[in-house]
Design a protein around this motif. Structure first.
Motif, PDB file in Angstrom:
ATOM      1  N   THR A   1       0.757  -1.105  -0.168  1.00  0.00           N
ATOM      2  CA  THR A   1      -0.076  -0.058   0.033  1.00  0.00           C
ATOM      3  C   THR A   1       0.772   1.135   0.164  1.00  0.00           C
ATOM      4  N   SER A   2       1.931   1.230   0.915  1.00  0.00           N
ATOM      5  CA  SER A   2       2.943   2.267   0.910  1.00  0.00           C
ATOM      6  C   SER A   2       3.300   2.599  -0.599  1.00  0.00           C
ATOM      7  N   ILE A   3       3.958   1.702  -1.183  1.00  0.00           N
ATOM      8  CA  ILE A   3       4.620   1.800  -2.442  1.00  0.00           C
ATOM      9  C   ILE A   3       3.676   2.259  -3.551  1.00  0.00           C
ATOM     10  N   ALA A   4       2.272   1.600  -3.420  1.00  0.00           N
ATOM     11  CA  ALA A   4       1.312   2.309  -4.497  1.00  0.00           C
ATOM     12  C   ALA A   4       0.930   3.514  -4.238  1.00  0.00           C
TER      13      ALA A   4
ATOM     14  N   GLY B   1       5.653   0.578   9.459  1.00  0.00           N
ATOM     15  CA  GLY B   1       6.568   1.719   9.833  1.00  0.00           C
ATOM     16  C   GLY B   1       7.375   1.949   8.629  1.00  0.00           C
ATOM     17  N   VAL B   2       6.977   0.958   7.345  1.00  0.00           N
ATOM     18  CA  VAL B   2       7.820   1.299   6.217  1.00  0.00           C
ATOM     19  C   VAL B   2       7.291   2.449   5.674  1.00  0.00           C
ATOM     20  N   ARG B   3       8.458   3.158   5.258  1.00  0.00           N
ATOM     21  CA  ARG B   3       7.912   4.461   4.215  1.00  0.00           C
ATOM     22  C   ARG B   3       8.877   4.279   2.946  1.00  0.00           C
ATOM     23  N   VAL B   4       8.262   4.543   1.773  1.00  0.00           N
ATOM     24  CA  VAL B   4       9.020   4.496   0.759  1.00  0.00           C
ATOM     25  C   VAL B   4      10.016   5.781   0.647  1.00  0.00           C
ATOM     26  N   ASP B   5      11.175   5.737  -0.109  1.00  0.00           N
ATOM     27  CA  ASP B   5      11.976   6.643  -0.379  1.00  0.00           C
ATOM     28  C   ASP B   5      11.268   7.441  -1.703  1.00  0.00           C
ATOM     29  N   THR B   6      10.712   8.521  -1.173  1.00  0.00           N
ATOM     30  CA  THR B   6       9.887   9.250  -2.208  1.00  0.00           C
ATOM     31  C   THR B   6      10.680   9.913  -3.244  1.00  0.00           C
TER      32      THR B   6
ATOM     33  N   LEU C   1      12.187  -2.772  -6.673  1.00  0.00           N
ATOM     34  CA  LEU C   1      11.444  -3.608  -5.643  1.00  0.00           C
ATOM     35  C   LEU C   1      12.161  -4.812  -5.343  1.00  0.00           C
ATOM     36  N   GLU C   2      12.874  -5.570  -6.150  1.00  0.00           N
ATOM     37  CA  GLU C   2      13.690  -6.798  -6.034  1.00  0.00           C
ATOM     38  C   GLU C   2      14.911  -6.315  -4.777  1.00  0.00           C
ATOM     39  N   THR C   3      15.527  -5.289  -5.190  1.00  0.00           N
ATOM     40  CA  THR C   3      16.697  -4.857  -4.409  1.00  0.00           C
ATOM     41  C   THR C   3      16.598  -4.284  -3.077  1.00  0.00           C
ATOM     42  N   GLY C   4      15.234  -3.641  -2.775  1.00  0.00           N
ATOM     43  CA  GLY C   4      14.851  -2.728  -1.852  1.00  0.00           C
ATOM     44  C   GLY C   4      15.263  -1.303  -1.737  1.00  0.00           C
ATOM     45  N   ALA C   5      15.518  -1.111  -3.226  1.00  0.00           N
ATOM     46  CA  ALA C   5      16.043   0.475  -3.344  1.00  0.00           C
ATOM     47  C   ALA C   5      15.067   1.533  -2.971  1.00  0.00           C
ATOM     48  N   LEU C   6      14.056   1.199  -2.920  1.00  0.00           N
ATOM     49  CA  LEU C   6      12.828   2.014  -2.554  1.00  0.00           C
ATOM     50  C   LEU C   6      12.515   2.167  -1.270  1.00  0.00           C
ATOM     51  N   LEU C   7      13.053   1.312  -0.369  1.00  0.00           N
ATOM     52  CA  LEU C   7      12.933   1.319   1.332  1.00  0.00           C
ATOM     53  C   LEU C   7      13.965   2.163   1.819  1.00  0.00           C
ATOM     54  N   PRO C   8      13.964   2.998   2.513  1.00  0.00           N
ATOM     55  CA  PRO C   8      15.008   3.961   2.962  1.00  0.00           C
ATOM     56  C   PRO C   8      15.481   3.165   4.191  1.00  0.00           C
ATOM     57  N   GLU C   9      16.505   3.800   5.077  1.00  0.00           N
ATOM     58  CA  GLU C   9      17.085   3.107   6.194  1.00  0.00           C
ATOM     59  C   GLU C   9      16.130   3.198   7.218  1.00  0.00           C
TER      60      GLU C   9
ATOM     61  N   ARG D   1      -2.520   3.505  -9.323  1.00  0.00           N
ATOM     62  CA  ARG D   1      -2.202   2.999  -8.329  1.00  0.00           C
ATOM     63  C   ARG D   1      -1.951   1.327  -8.462  1.00  0.00           C
ATOM     64  N   THR D   2      -2.679   0.888  -9.258  1.00  0.00           N
ATOM     65  CA  THR D   2      -2.535  -0.497  -9.634  1.00  0.00           C
ATOM     66  C   THR D   2      -1.411  -0.776 -10.336  1.00  0.00           C
ATOM     67  N   VAL D   3      -0.659   0.175 -10.892  1.00  0.00           N
ATOM     68  CA  VAL D   3       0.606  -0.391 -11.413  1.00  0.00           C
ATOM     69  C   VAL D   3       1.399  -0.519 -10.485  1.00  0.00           C
ATOM     70  N   GLY D   4       1.838   0.345  -9.460  1.00  0.00           N
ATOM     71  CA  GLY D   4       2.622  -0.048  -8.445  1.00  0.00           C
ATOM     72  C   GLY D   4       2.069  -1.419  -7.751  1.00  0.00           C
ATOM     73  N   GLY D   5       0.966  -1.206  -7.277  1.00  0.00           N
ATOM     74  CA  GLY D   5       0.679  -2.429  -6.581  1.00  0.00           C
ATOM     75  C   GLY D   5       0.623  -3.699  -7.227  1.00  0.00           C
ATOM     76  N   SER D   6       0.373  -3.701  -8.356  1.00  0.00           N
ATOM     77  CA  SER D   6       0.358  -4.875  -9.040  1.00  0.00           C
ATOM     78  C   SER D   6       1.708  -5.498  -9.364  1.00  0.00           C
ATOM     79  N   LEU D   7       2.615  -4.559  -9.609  1.00  0.00           N
ATOM     80  CA  LEU D   7       4.056  -5.044  -9.671  1.00  0.00           C
ATOM     81  C   LEU D   7       4.670  -5.433  -8.401  1.00  0.00           C
ATOM     82  N   PHE D   8       4.228  -4.885  -7.447  1.00  0.00           N
ATOM     83  CA  PHE D   8       4.752  -5.336  -5.910  1.00  0.00           C
ATOM     84  C   PHE D   8       4.174  -6.810  -5.756  1.00  0.00           C
ATOM     85  N   ALA D   9       2.815  -6.976  -6.272  1.00  0.00           N
ATOM     86  CA  ALA D   9       2.220  -8.235  -6.099  1.00  0.00           C
ATOM     87  C   ALA D   9       2.765  -9.273  -6.811  1.00  0.00           C
ATOM     88  N   THR D  10       3.167  -8.933  -7.946  1.00  0.00           N
ATOM     89  CA  THR D  10       3.987  -9.931  -8.809  1.00  0.00           C
ATOM     90  C   THR D  10       5.266 -10.307  -8.289  1.00  0.00           C
TER      91      THR D  10
END
Length: 460
Positions: free
Chosen positions: A139-142, A263-268, A290-298, A169-178
């Motif tokens: 949800t946070s990523i979408a 508590g996860v927040r995306v690196d906007t 998504l695979e590497t976690g590059a969107l998830l900050p410290e 919103r479905t673009v990000g959410g669907s890629l995450f679900a995949t």
């Protein structure tokens, strides 16, 4: 006379209308896309996927059906099932494991016998839990993806983008679900039991092993197959017994995982940079992020605290399971080698588990299992198996991180209680007593008055 043929920029809003309206594109529009530098065939394919995802999207615009299809595709791709011989070996192993555990723990057996699951069966049984744990991150990523695309869109498309927010919103959410489906599918080829990952993926009172994955673990270890099956069945049954006995424990663990995930927040900033380059026909960059976690900050301080609490809980559970399994399988000649193999797998984790950590920012490998196991051994040596297992009766009794650090203090309290004595308070108890004393209101002046008559007066 000026050419009145609309240019690419003028056609773009109409193309977006087609995309978000769910209609197909005619040949003339596809030709215009070529002039704009798009690959029409790839974009048409992407539109079909997005429209399909939009049609099947569940709550919040995230299609978890995509995750299930992807996971089952990977789990079932070799077409292998479980032969009659494997099922018979698993049934016999669970029967003997139940008898051995009766000597190693006071916690009673589960009502249903343990079973053998295929990889696909494991996916179907565990995916609802994976979905629950991953949904806050998805949800946070979408949400962030939608906001970033809206900021990057040109002014003449803002109205269309706003009206198509759910699809965006479905673009990000669907890629995450995949990606989640891929991770769970890959995990199905690595795990050997329901409790192998450490969190309670199966329903309370259920125990299962995945025979299809045994060979990959034992291939280079020179461990007899029958001994490995028996060890894994014993460990899985101990895990299932514990969670059925401590009915509060499963919710406690999953709540701690959810607390971390919320508590996860995306690196906007990273996502906004990506949104400016995003091509729906080529989502590889977003998929790689998504695979590497590059969107998830410290991790934030709150997340670090939540992760520390979760690690303590998982270590306490796994340490108990280790000790009980060790005692129950003491008759197995290869038990020590199998146990060391299990410990190494749990400490390192497989590729799919590492991918899960990158996807949701959560590592499920507690670091203090050896210390927790040593604590449980000390408790059993001091007060016996039954008193040890009674500590799971209530969340208030379960050993804490302080107890793992200092098992001697825990043993002293338990032995004193066993003798009918008041246990000697530790620093925590003393601090709590001082806190409670400080909260007691001071006696008022009226409370200090007595009924004794003053001098020179007669008593009433």
């Amino acid at each position: 006379m000026a050419d009145e043929t609309p240019g690419p920029d003028e056609d773009l809003p109409e193309i977006f209308r087609q995309l978000f309206g769910g209609a197909g594109m005619d040949p003339e529009q596809l030709a215009e896309l070529s002039k704009m530098g798009f690959d029409p065939a790839m974009l048409q394919s992407a539109l079909s996927q997005l429209q399909g995802a939009f049609a099947s999207a569940g709550h919040g615009g995230i299609s978890w059906e995509l995750a299930e299809r992807q996971a089952l595709h990977i789990a079932n791709k070799d077409g292998a099932g479980i032969g009659a011989a494997d099922r018979s070996a698993v049934d016999e192993a669970f029967t003997l494991a139940s008898l051995w555990l009766g000597e190693a723990t006071a916690i009673s057996d589960i009502p249903a016998p343990g079973t053998a699951l295929t990889r696909g069966g494991w996916v179907e049984a565990t995916l609802p839990v994976w979905q629950e744990l991953a949904e806050p991150v998805a949800t946070s990523i979408a949400d962030a993806f939608t906001a970033a695309l809206q900021e990057q869109a040109p002014d003449d498309l803002q109205g269309l983008i706003a009206n198509a927010g759910k699809v965006m919103r479905t673009v990000g959410g669907s890629l995450f679900a995949t990606q989640l489906g891929k991770v769970v599918g890959d995990l199905s080829t690595e795990v050997v039991s329901g409790g192998d990952v450490g969190i309670p993926l199966l329903a309370d009172g259920h125990a299962a092993v995945i025979p299809q994955n045994f060979a990959a673990v034992t291939r280079d270890l020179d461990i007899p197959d029958d001994q490995f099956v028996l060890y894994v069945a014993t460990r899985e049954l101990a895990h299932a017994r514990l969670f059925r006995h401590a009915r509060w424990l499963r919710l406690h663990v999953l709540s701690q995982v959810s607390e971390f995930a919320r508590g996860v927040r995306v690196d906007t900033q990273a996502l906004e940079d990506m949104a400016g380059r995003f091509d729906p026909a080529h989502p590889e960059e977003l998929r790689e992020a998504l695979e590497t976690g590059a969107l998830l900050p410290e991790r934030s301080d709150a997340q670090k605290a939540a992760l520390s609490r979760l690690e303590t809980t998982l270590a306490t559970i796994e340490g108990w399971v280790d000790v009980v399994t060790e005692q129950a399988t003491s008759r197995l000649p290869a038990a020590a080698r199998i146990a060391e193999t299990v410990r190494r797998r749990r400490a390192i984790g497989g590729p799919a588990e590492q991918a899960l950590g990158a996807l949701v920012g959560l590592e499920l490998r507690p670091r203090r299992i050896r210390e927790a196991a040593a604590m449980w051994r000390a408790v059993a040596d001091a007060v016996g198996i039954a008193a040890r297992d009674e500590l799971w009766d209530s969340p208030d009794l379960v050993p804490t991180a302080h107890d793992i650090d200092d098992p001697a203090a825990l043993v002293a309290r338990l032995t004193a209680r066993a003798r009918g004595e008041e246990p000697v308070g530790d620093e925590f108890d003393d601090a709590l007593a001082r806190l409670l004393a400080a909260e007691d209101p001071a006696p008022s002046a009226e409370d200090d008055q007595t009924d004794e008559p003053t001098e020179g007066t007669d008593p009433v």
